[in-house]
Design a protein around this motif. Structure first.
Motif, PDB file in Angstrom:
ATOM      1  N   GLU A 176       5.261   5.958   4.724  1.00 39.93           N
ATOM      2  CA  GLU A 176       5.874   5.731   6.033  1.00 39.93           C
ATOM      3  C   GLU A 176       7.389   5.592   5.909  1.00 39.93           C
ATOM      4  O   GLU A 176       8.148   6.168   6.696  1.00 39.93           O
ATOM      5  N   ALA A 177       7.834   4.835   4.911  1.00 35.06           N
ATOM      6  CA  ALA A 177       9.277   4.676   4.697  1.00 35.06           C
ATOM      7  C   ALA A 177       9.919   6.013   4.347  1.00 35.06           C
ATOM      8  O   ALA A 177      11.028   6.330   4.798  1.00 35.06           O
ATOM      9  N   PHE A 178       9.228   6.815   3.550  1.00 36.80           N
ATOM     10  CA  PHE A 178       9.761   8.116   3.146  1.00 36.80           C
ATOM     11  C   PHE A 178       9.893   9.059   4.342  1.00 36.80           C
ATOM     12  O   PHE A 178      10.888   9.784   4.462  1.00 36.80           O
ATOM     13  N   CYS A 179       8.912   9.056   5.207  1.00 40.26           N
ATOM     14  CA  CYS A 179       8.859  10.030   6.300  1.00 40.26           C
ATOM     15  C   CYS A 179       9.589   9.568   7.562  1.00 40.26           C
ATOM     16  O   CYS A 179       9.706  10.346   8.513  1.00 40.26           O
ATOM     17  N   GLY A 233       0.807  -1.209   0.000  1.00 38.95           N
ATOM     18  CA  GLY A 233       0.000   0.000   0.000  1.00 38.95           C
ATOM     19  C   GLY A 233       0.841   1.260   0.000  1.00 38.95           C
ATOM     20  O   GLY A 233       2.007   1.267   0.417  1.00 38.95           O
ATOM     21  N   LEU A 234       0.238   2.331  -0.476  1.00 40.02           N
ATOM     22  CA  LEU A 234       0.937   3.615  -0.508  1.00 40.02           C
ATOM     23  C   LEU A 234       1.286   4.094   0.893  1.00 40.02           C
ATOM     24  O   LEU A 234       2.268   4.821   1.078  1.00 40.02           O
ATOM     25  N   ALA A 235       0.502   3.706   1.875  1.00 44.15           N
ATOM     26  CA  ALA A 235       0.779   4.134   3.252  1.00 44.15           C
ATOM     27  C   ALA A 235       2.164   3.665   3.690  1.00 44.15           C
ATOM     28  O   ALA A 235       2.888   4.388   4.391  1.00 44.15           O
ATOM     29  N   TRP A 236       2.543   2.465   3.272  1.00 39.72           N
ATOM     30  CA  TRP A 236       3.851   1.932   3.639  1.00 39.72           C
ATOM     31  C   TRP A 236       4.962   2.724   2.940  1.00 39.72           C
ATOM     32  O   TRP A 236       6.003   3.014   3.528  1.00 39.72           O
ATOM     33  N   GLU A 264      -5.742  10.995  -4.855  1.00 38.48           N
ATOM     34  CA  GLU A 264      -6.868  10.873  -3.926  1.00 38.48           C
ATOM     35  C   GLU A 264      -6.406  10.310  -2.580  1.00 38.48           C
ATOM     36  O   GLU A 264      -6.875  10.738  -1.523  1.00 38.48           O
ATOM     37  N   PHE A 265      -5.481   9.363  -2.611  1.00 40.10           N
ATOM     38  CA  PHE A 265      -4.965   8.802  -1.357  1.00 40.10           C
ATOM     39  C   PHE A 265      -4.235   9.869  -0.549  1.00 40.10           C
ATOM     40  O   PHE A 265      -4.466  10.025   0.658  1.00 40.10           O
ATOM     41  N   LEU A 266      -3.349  10.596  -1.209  1.00 39.47           N
ATOM     42  CA  LEU A 266      -2.556  11.602  -0.497  1.00 39.47           C
ATOM     43  C   LEU A 266      -3.420  12.735   0.040  1.00 39.47           C
ATOM     44  O   LEU A 266      -3.087  13.348   1.059  1.00 39.47           O
ATOM     45  N   LEU A 267      -4.526  13.015  -0.653  1.00 39.77           N
ATOM     46  CA  LEU A 267      -5.382  14.135  -0.267  1.00 39.77           C
ATOM     47  C   LEU A 267      -6.572  13.708   0.589  1.00 39.77           C
ATOM     48  O   LEU A 267      -7.441  14.536   0.887  1.00 39.77           O
ATOM     49  N   ASP A 268      -6.602  12.456   0.990  1.00 36.23           N
ATOM     50  CA  ASP A 268      -7.670  11.973   1.867  1.00 36.23           C
ATOM     51  C   ASP A 268      -7.577  12.706   3.210  1.00 36.23           C
ATOM     52  O   ASP A 268      -6.587  12.583   3.936  1.00 36.23           O
ATOM     53  N   ARG A 269      -8.604  13.454   3.540  1.00 39.52           N
ATOM     54  CA  ARG A 269      -8.562  14.295   4.741  1.00 39.52           C
ATOM     55  C   ARG A 269      -8.446  13.478   6.022  1.00 39.52           C
ATOM     56  O   ARG A 269      -7.955  13.981   7.037  1.00 39.52           O
ATOM     57  N   SER A 270      -8.883  12.238   5.995  1.00 39.39           N
ATOM     58  CA  SER A 270      -8.853  11.415   7.205  1.00 39.39           C
ATOM     59  C   SER A 270      -7.487  10.788   7.460  1.00 39.39           C
ATOM     60  O   SER A 270      -7.234  10.275   8.554  1.00 39.39           O
ATOM     61  N   ARG A 271      -6.599  10.820   6.472  1.00 43.43           N
ATOM     62  CA  ARG A 271      -5.314  10.135   6.608  1.00 43.43           C
ATOM     63  C   ARG A 271      -4.189  11.046   7.091  1.00 43.43           C
ATOM     64  O   ARG A 271      -3.173  10.576   7.593  1.00 43.43           O
ATOM     65  N   CYS A 272      -4.313  12.337   6.856  1.00 46.49           N
ATOM     66  CA  CYS A 272      -3.267  13.294   7.251  1.00 46.49           C
ATOM     67  C   CYS A 272      -1.918  12.925   6.619  1.00 46.49           C
ATOM     68  O   CYS A 272      -0.877  12.924   7.274  1.00 46.49           O
ATOM     69  N   VAL A 273      -1.956  12.601   5.316  1.00 45.29           N
ATOM     70  CA  VAL A 273      -0.734  12.208   4.615  1.00 45.29           C
ATOM     71  C   VAL A 273      -0.007  13.424   4.056  1.00 45.29           C
ATOM     72  O   VAL A 273       1.201  13.592   4.258  1.00 45.29           O
ATOM     73  N   VAL A 274      -0.724  14.282   3.348  1.00 47.68           N
ATOM     74  CA  VAL A 274      -0.069  15.406   2.692  1.00 47.68           C
ATOM     75  C   VAL A 274       0.621  16.309   3.712  1.00 47.68           C
ATOM     76  O   VAL A 274       1.687  16.876   3.448  1.00 47.68           O
ATOM     77  N   GLN A 275       0.052  16.415   4.912  1.00 47.65           N
ATOM     78  CA  GLN A 275       0.678  17.245   5.949  1.00 47.65           C
ATOM     79  C   GLN A 275       2.045  16.705   6.355  1.00 47.65           C
ATOM     80  O   GLN A 275       2.938  17.474   6.717  1.00 47.65           O
ATOM     81  N   VAL A 304       9.196  15.709  -3.405  1.00 42.76           N
ATOM     82  CA  VAL A 304       8.042  16.124  -2.607  1.00 42.76           C
ATOM     83  C   VAL A 304       7.329  17.300  -3.261  1.00 42.76           C
ATOM     84  O   VAL A 304       6.092  17.335  -3.329  1.00 42.76           O
ATOM     85  N   ILE A 305       8.094  18.258  -3.748  1.00 47.26           N
ATOM     86  CA  ILE A 305       7.472  19.428  -4.375  1.00 47.26           C
ATOM     87  C   ILE A 305       6.751  19.024  -5.657  1.00 47.26           C
ATOM     88  O   ILE A 305       5.663  19.528  -5.963  1.00 47.26           O
ATOM     89  N   GLY A 306       7.327  18.087  -6.410  1.00 40.96           N
ATOM     90  CA  GLY A 306       6.625  17.564  -7.577  1.00 40.96           C
ATOM     91  C   GLY A 306       5.337  16.856  -7.187  1.00 40.96           C
ATOM     92  O   GLY A 306       4.313  16.964  -7.872  1.00 40.96           O
ATOM     93  N   THR A 307       5.372  16.137  -6.073  1.00 36.65           N
ATOM     94  CA  THR A 307       4.177  15.459  -5.567  1.00 36.65           C
ATOM     95  C   THR A 307       3.095  16.472  -5.204  1.00 36.65           C
ATOM     96  O   THR A 307       1.925  16.319  -5.581  1.00 36.65           O
ATOM     97  N   LEU A 308       3.482  17.511  -4.476  1.00 32.59           N
ATOM     98  CA  LEU A 308       2.513  18.537  -4.074  1.00 32.59           C
ATOM     99  C   LEU A 308       1.951  19.263  -5.292  1.00 32.59           C
ATOM    100  O   LEU A 308       0.750  19.556  -5.359  1.00 32.59           O
ATOM    101  N   ARG A 309       2.820  19.549  -6.256  1.00 26.99           N
ATOM    102  CA  ARG A 309       2.344  20.215  -7.475  1.00 26.99           C
ATOM    103  C   ARG A 309       1.298  19.363  -8.179  1.00 26.99           C
ATOM    104  O   ARG A 309       0.243  19.859  -8.594  1.00 26.99           O
ATOM    105  N   ASN A 310       1.568  18.078  -8.329  1.00 24.29           N
ATOM    106  CA  ASN A 310       0.611  17.210  -9.005  1.00 24.29           C
ATOM    107  C   ASN A 310      -0.703  17.113  -8.236  1.00 24.29           C
ATOM    108  O   ASN A 310      -1.778  17.047  -8.833  1.00 24.29           O
ATOM    109  N   CYS A 311      -0.614  17.108  -6.914  1.00 26.39           N
ATOM    110  CA  CYS A 311      -1.836  17.069  -6.104  1.00 26.39           C
ATOM    111  C   CYS A 311      -2.677  18.328  -6.304  1.00 26.39           C
ATOM    112  O   CYS A 311      -3.908  18.293  -6.158  1.00 26.39           O
TER     113      CYS A 311
END
Length: 420
Positions: free
Chosen positions: A185-188, A179-182, A216-227, A245-252
């Motif tokens: 998690e490894a990144f952070c 899963g993307l969560a893993w 959609e996963f990164l922007l899920d308000r219940s997951r607090c991932v993008v923060q 990370v900045i490329g990720t935020l831009r795409n989001c």
């Protein structure tokens, strides 16, 4: 103005590409270890079927270590130039052999095999074969004790650049129960792998955000991932991780339905995008109060983001946040124009200057007509779109000429191989 049909793209800044490795010449090897006397020059490769089979004969786990090391070293040399990569990219048997040798006992053989695969993975023709090993590669990537996780991460970053293979990577992540969560998690997690920095997880995440499912996963308000990703916009230890990370935020930011949430207090994205663009300039008190608190009264030694590709991505992210009327209002209220104005005066890179000018036009321009408030949904007639594309190409051509002239008459074109 943002064009209709714009979509999130993977990051391709120059720091995402593996470095070109110097080509090595070498003698072909026979099964008994004796040289045949023929020289296969890696700088100008050509290989008939007999030579190919001969070389493949040494790419086995049970081959004598010294011969296997010479063979993988020679192949690594071949991948250091366009001709060599073209030669090997069309040979699935070589790709499969190199993948097999990433499990060899010799660390040198494993390292050379991975580096060859990284160089070859730039060619889309290799992706079908390499994608077959995605389950193995992903488990190695997220194994906290795997010594070659950095190489795996770089390889996956290259594979995920193209949308087709990117989707295969995404599906493999989901199907393997990771899963993307893993991945996040490894990144952070600082020191997740004591033997690998995993900086290329940044570009990998950025590439995966080509896909709406990832966004959609990164922007899920219940997951607090993008923060969790926001602090890495200032990550000084690695431009690769920071740019990813900045490329990720831009795409989001292409997901305009989340703009008000991203700009609101719960995420407060804008200061994280503007701070790397801000310098030590002082503003009058009235202007200073318009800025977010994190951008007020910056120290005299405040440095802007050094990488022009990253500066451009930051500007593009802010530009995307102005796509809706509510977003434009929030971005304008935060004094964004002041930061971009000073950046434009300081900036020397033509393409970043152009990005500044486009954003400034939106910040100081009139509001669009009713029905056209969402710039990402505006439908542009085909003839107008063609003219705009022509203007973009002309602008890029002029910028290229300016860069060439600025290098002076002694400037030469760089190598045609992989470059940093």
């Amino acid at each position: 103005m943002l064009r209709a049909g714009a979509h999130a793209q993977c990051t391709r800044s120059r720091d995402r590409t593996p470095r070109r490795r110097d080509a090595r010449g070498g003698e072909t090897l026979s099964p008994d270890g004796a040289g045949t006397g023929r020289r296969l020059q890696a700088s100008c490769p050509s290989m008939d079927e007999v030579q190919a089979r001969e070389l493949l004969g040494f790419l086995h786990l049970d081959t004598r270590p010294d011969l296997k090391g010479q063979a993988t070293g020679y192949i690594l040399g071949l991948t250091g130039n366009v001709e060599g990569r073209t030669l090997l990219a069309g040979r699935p048997d070589f790709l499969e052999a190199l993948l097999l040798l990433t499990g060899d006992r010799s660390l040198a053989v494993v390292k050379d095999s991975y580096h060859s695969l990284i160089n070859l993975s730039v060619a889309v023709a290799t992706h079908e074969v390499l994608a077959k090993e995605l389950p193995v590669l992903l488990h190695r990537l997220l194994d906290p004790g795997y010594a070659f996780a950095d190489q795996v991460c770089t390889l996956l970053s290259n594979l995920s650049r193209e949308e087709g293979t990117c989707r295969q990577v995404f599906q493999a992540v989901q199907e393997e129960g990771l899963g993307l969560a893993w991945v996040v998690e490894a990144f952070c997690t600082e020191g997740y792998n004591k033997k690998a920095a995993l900086h290329y997880l940044g570009p990998l995440l950025s590439n995966l955000t080509q896909l709406p499912e990832t966004r959609e996963f990164l922007l899920d308000r219940s997951r607090c991932v993008v923060q969790r990703l926001l602090p890495y916009t200032q990550y000084e230890a690695s431009a690769i991780r920071r740019g990813g990370v900045i490329g990720t935020l831009r795409n989001c930011c292409f997901e305009y339905k989340y703009h008000e949430w991203l700009l609101g207090a719960e995420v407060d994205l804008l200061p994280f995008l503007l701070l790397p663009l801000a310098g030590p300039e002082e503003f009058p008190e009235a202007e200073m109060e318009r800025l977010p608190v994190d951008l007020q009264y910056l120290p005299q030694d405040k440095q802007r983001e050094k990488d022009p590709d990253i500066r451009k991505m930051l500007l593009e992210a802010v530009m995307l946040l102005t796509a809706t009327k509510a977003g434009r209002q929030l971005v304008k209220e935060k004094g964004t124009y002041l930061v971009v104005r000073e950046l434009h005066q300081w900036e020397t890179e033509p393409d970043v200057q152009a990005a500044c000018e486009k954003l400034i036009q939106v910040l100081i321009g009139d509001e669009p007509e009713p029905g056209m408030e969402n710039l990402l949904e505006v439908k542009i007639p085909e003839d107008v779109e063609e003219r705009l594309q022509h203007l973009d190409r002309e602008e890029e051509r002029q910028q290229g000429q300016q860069e060439t002239q600025s290098k002076g008459p002694g400037a030469q074109m760089g190598s045609s191989g992989l470059s940093r």
